[in-house]
Design a protein around this motif. Sequence first.
Motif, PDB file in Angstrom:
ATOM      1  N   ARG A  77      -4.709  -0.746  -9.127  1.00 25.97           N
ATOM      2  CA  ARG A  77      -3.380  -1.114  -9.178  1.00 25.97           C
ATOM      3  C   ARG A  77      -2.758  -1.177  -7.388  1.00 25.97           C
ATOM      4  NH1 ARG A  77      -0.252  -0.313 -14.289  1.00 25.97           N
ATOM      5  NH2 ARG A  77      -1.972   0.369 -15.817  1.00 25.97           N
ATOM      6  N   LEU A  78      -2.982   0.030  -6.826  1.00 25.61           N
ATOM      7  CA  LEU A  78      -3.020  -0.016  -5.364  1.00 25.61           C
ATOM      8  C   LEU A  78      -3.281  -1.193  -4.668  1.00 25.61           C
ATOM      9  CD1 LEU A  78      -3.163   3.905  -4.978  1.00 25.61           C
ATOM     10  CD2 LEU A  78      -1.183   2.584  -4.693  1.00 25.61           C
ATOM     11  N   VAL A  82      -1.522  -3.972  -2.499  1.00 26.14           N
ATOM     12  CA  VAL A  82      -1.998  -4.069  -0.938  1.00 26.14           C
ATOM     13  C   VAL A  82      -2.052  -5.603  -0.742  1.00 26.14           C
ATOM     14  CG1 VAL A  82      -3.564  -3.600   0.849  1.00 26.14           C
ATOM     15  CG2 VAL A  82      -2.641  -1.936  -0.524  1.00 26.14           C
ATOM     16  N   ASP A  83      -2.941  -5.974  -1.760  1.00 24.53           N
ATOM     17  CA  ASP A  83      -3.482  -7.676  -1.474  1.00 24.53           C
ATOM     18  C   ASP A  83      -2.078  -8.656  -1.672  1.00 24.53           C
ATOM     19  OD1 ASP A  83      -6.094  -6.855  -1.577  1.00 24.53           O
ATOM     20  OD2 ASP A  83      -6.340  -7.656  -3.476  1.00 24.53           O
ATOM     21  N   GLY A  84      -1.215  -8.098  -2.709  1.00 24.23           N
ATOM     22  CA  GLY A  84      -0.004  -8.900  -2.465  1.00 24.23           C
ATOM     23  C   GLY A  84       0.775  -9.004  -1.238  1.00 24.23           C
ATOM     24  N   THR A  87      -0.515 -11.011   1.373  1.00 22.98           N
ATOM     25  CA  THR A  87      -0.472 -12.307   1.198  1.00 22.98           C
ATOM     26  C   THR A  87       1.184 -12.663   1.688  1.00 22.98           C
ATOM     27  OG1 THR A  87      -1.873 -12.499  -0.514  1.00 22.98           O
ATOM     28  CG2 THR A  87      -0.205 -14.106  -0.517  1.00 22.98           C
ATOM     29  N   GLU A  88       2.040 -11.797   1.287  1.00 26.17           N
ATOM     30  CA  GLU A  88       3.227 -11.879   1.592  1.00 26.17           C
ATOM     31  C   GLU A  88       3.293 -11.725   3.149  1.00 26.17           C
ATOM     32  OE1 GLU A  88       7.801  -9.973   1.108  1.00 26.17           O
ATOM     33  OE2 GLU A  88       5.892  -9.273  -0.380  1.00 26.17           O
ATOM     34  N   ILE A  89       2.758 -10.841   3.955  1.00 28.05           N
ATOM     35  CA  ILE A  89       2.829 -10.603   5.323  1.00 28.05           C
ATOM     36  C   ILE A  89       2.306 -12.142   5.936  1.00 28.05           C
ATOM     37  CG2 ILE A  89       1.806  -9.630   7.295  1.00 28.05           C
ATOM     38  CD1 ILE A  89       1.947  -6.982   5.673  1.00 28.05           C
TER      39      ILE A  89
END
Length: 124
Positions: A77-78, A82-84, A87-89
Motif C-alpha cells: 500500500r505504501l 509513493v508511486d502515485g 507520478t503526480e510530482i
Amino acid sequence: MIHQYDEPVYLISIVSKILEIHPQTLRQYERENLVCPSRSNGRIRLYSQRDIDRIKLILRLTRELGVNLAGVDIILRLKENVDGMETEIAELRHQVSRAQNSHSVSPDKALVTKKSLYEMIIFE
C-alpha cells in the motif's frame, strides 16, 4: 505472441510453475487481497505480467526479508502511494517547466486586466 503488461493471460498452474510455488499460495495471496487476478467467464483465474511481478515482490519480502503477510500488505500500500505521488510530482514538474518556458499563466488560472501602466494578475 507478445501480450500487454496488464493483459490477463496466465492460468494459476502456469504462474505456480513459473514462480515455483504451490497454487494454494496464490489463492492465499488472493484471499489476503495482496493480488487480484482477473477472472474469465468461467471464473478461472487469469494473471497478467503485472500480477506476476507483484507476486515476485511478495515472495522476496516474505522469503528474503522475513516480512509476514500483514507487513507485505502495508508495504504494498505504501509503495502504491509513493508511486502515485511520484507520478503526480512528475506531472507538476512538467507543468512548471511548461509555464516557465511559455512565460505566461494559463488562461483558466489567471485573469489579466489593464490598469493604467501596470498589469494586474489575479490568481483564482
